[in-house]
Design a protein around this motif. Structure first.
Motif, PDB file in Angstrom:
ATOM      1  N   GLU A  30       0.861  -1.182   0.000  1.00  0.00           N
ATOM      2  CA  GLU A  30       0.000   0.000   0.000  1.00  0.00           C
ATOM      3  C   GLU A  30       0.895   1.229   0.000  1.00  0.00           C
ATOM      4  O   GLU A  30       1.870   1.295   0.752  1.00  0.00           O
ATOM      5  CB  GLU A  30      -0.901   0.001   1.233  1.00  0.00           C
ATOM      6  CG  GLU A  30      -1.893   1.142   1.267  1.00  0.00           C
ATOM      7  CD  GLU A  30      -3.058   0.858   2.207  1.00  0.00           C
ATOM      8  OE1 GLU A  30      -4.029   0.209   1.780  1.00  0.00           O
ATOM      9  OE2 GLU A  30      -2.979   1.260   3.369  1.00  0.00           O
TER      10      GLU A  30
ATOM     11  N   LYS B 136      -2.230  -1.027  -3.597  1.00  0.00           N
ATOM     12  CA  LYS B 136      -3.252  -0.275  -2.859  1.00  0.00           C
ATOM     13  C   LYS B 136      -2.803   1.165  -2.622  1.00  0.00           C
ATOM     14  O   LYS B 136      -1.616   1.439  -2.473  1.00  0.00           O
ATOM     15  CB  LYS B 136      -3.501  -0.955  -1.513  1.00  0.00           C
ATOM     16  CG  LYS B 136      -3.810  -2.448  -1.666  1.00  0.00           C
ATOM     17  CD  LYS B 136      -5.125  -2.784  -1.017  1.00  0.00           C
ATOM     18  CE  LYS B 136      -5.683  -4.095  -1.491  1.00  0.00           C
ATOM     19  NZ  LYS B 136      -5.315  -5.222  -0.641  1.00  0.00           N
TER      20      LYS B 136
ATOM     21  N   ASP C  35      -8.127   2.852  -1.606  1.00  0.00           N
ATOM     22  CA  ASP C  35      -8.389   1.683  -0.772  1.00  0.00           C
ATOM     23  C   ASP C  35      -8.618   2.069   0.683  1.00  0.00           C
ATOM     24  O   ASP C  35      -9.420   1.461   1.374  1.00  0.00           O
ATOM     25  CB  ASP C  35      -7.226   0.697  -0.887  1.00  0.00           C
ATOM     26  CG  ASP C  35      -7.154   0.113  -2.285  1.00  0.00           C
ATOM     27  OD1 ASP C  35      -7.940  -0.804  -2.562  1.00  0.00           O
ATOM     28  OD2 ASP C  35      -6.371   0.613  -3.112  1.00  0.00           O
TER      29      ASP C  35
END
Ligand code: C2E
Ligand code: CA
Ligand code: CA
Ligand code: CA
Length: 279
Positions: free
Chosen positions: A147, A175, A197
């Protein structure tokens, strides 16, 4: 009055000079810090409220300075950004975090995301998305396990190319989290341009719940909006049970903060993971 003015000026300029000198010496030291192995990430777990499950680990950069001791990001990231050193430091933290997440996966079945902060200076690079894919290929970490935490200022700089890069990252399965959400001066319309996200509620709001009605209202509104957009919402800087309870009551998905764990070096994080899994 003239005398006074001159003294004042001299005092001011000496202070400025020593600040500037300090900054220069930090910058000089920072130049070799990576090669000397002084830069490393620490990791802080992200916890799902309902289940207590570990959903992620945020990587936070640290600098072990030979004379000054541990230097925190607030004291060197701005210098790193102004000097361009953030490019190599940021890539190092990214690579090290991905390598580590892959290793935790192999050893302990760690299947949460590793969340890495990305500076606007890094994101602005034309080859940023290529650099990220290269790191994933080298470390063998699945894109879904990475992420990238970006601030609203990153999304707002040259909106066209930023949105383009977000889409490329999103399409590859990586993400995206919006960090410090609600503290920037940006419009919200970018949220319609790509899938976010996670929204991260800044600790300046979290600090004031549940006793300040304004903060409560803002946190509640961010959660409602995030959920409406299909994003998960995580609160940073959760320190008390009362904060966690309020966050859970407004259906915030996750929390991160000293209540659960401080940021830990890789060895301590791995030990923490083992105890939290068996607990
Ligand atoms: P951030 O991304 O908003 O990170 C949250 C900060 O809150 C971290 O400070 C973390 O250590 C701290 N924190 C965590 N739990 C608590 C808590 O319960 N209470 C309080 N009061 N604080 C808590 P840190 O590690 O000093 O990092 C500061 C900022 O430096 C980060 O803010 C981020 O913007 C930046 N930063 C850190 N690592 C990196 C990096 O690798 N790259 C870039 N570009 N920026 C980084
Ligand atoms: Ca962050
Ligand atoms: Ca996505
Ligand atoms: Ca923050």
């Amino acid at each position: 009055a003239k005398e006074y003015g001159r003294n004042c000026y001299r005092f001011y300029s000496e202070e400025l000079t020593s600040l500037a000198a300090d900054r220069l010496s930090l910058e000089r030291d920072l130049r070799g810090a990576l090669a000397r192995g002084e830069i490393f990430p620490v990791y802080q777990p992200q916890i799902e409220f309902g289940t207590g499950r570990v959903t992620g680990a945020e990587a936070l950069m640290r600098w072990r300075h030979p004379k000054r001791g541990l230097v925190l990001p607030a004291d060197f990231i701005p210098i790193a950004e102004d000097s361009g050193l953030i490019l190599s430091l940021g890539e190092y933290i990214l690579r090290e975090s991905c390598r580590q997440a892959r290793q935790w996966h192999d050893r302990h079945g760690f299947d949460a995301v590793v969340a890495v902060n990305v500076s606007a200076v890094q994101f602005r690079q034309n080859d940023f998305t290529d650099a990220v894919s290269r790191v994933l290929a080298e470390t063998g970490l699945l894109p879904e396990r990475l992420e990238l935490e970006v601030t609203e200022s990153v999304v707002m700089q040259g909106v066209e190319s930023a949105v383009q890069k977000m889409r490329v990252l999103d399409d590859s399965g990586i993400k995206i989290a919006i960090d410090d959400f609600g503290t920037g001066y940006s419009s919200l319309s970018y949220l319609r341009n790509f899938a976010v996200d996670r929204l991260k509620i800044d600790l300046s709001f979290v600090r004031d719940i549940p006793h300040h009605t304004d903060a409560n209202a803002i946190v509640g509104a961010i959660v409602t909006m995030g959920r409406g957009l299909g994003s998960r919402v995580i609160a940073e800087g959760v320190e008390t049970e009362a904060q966690a309870q309020f966050l859970q009551s407004v259906q915030c998905d996750e929390g991160q903060g000293y209540l659960y764990a401080k940021p830990m070096n890789a060895t301590d994080f791995e030990a923490w993971l083992k105890t939290s899994n068996s607990g």
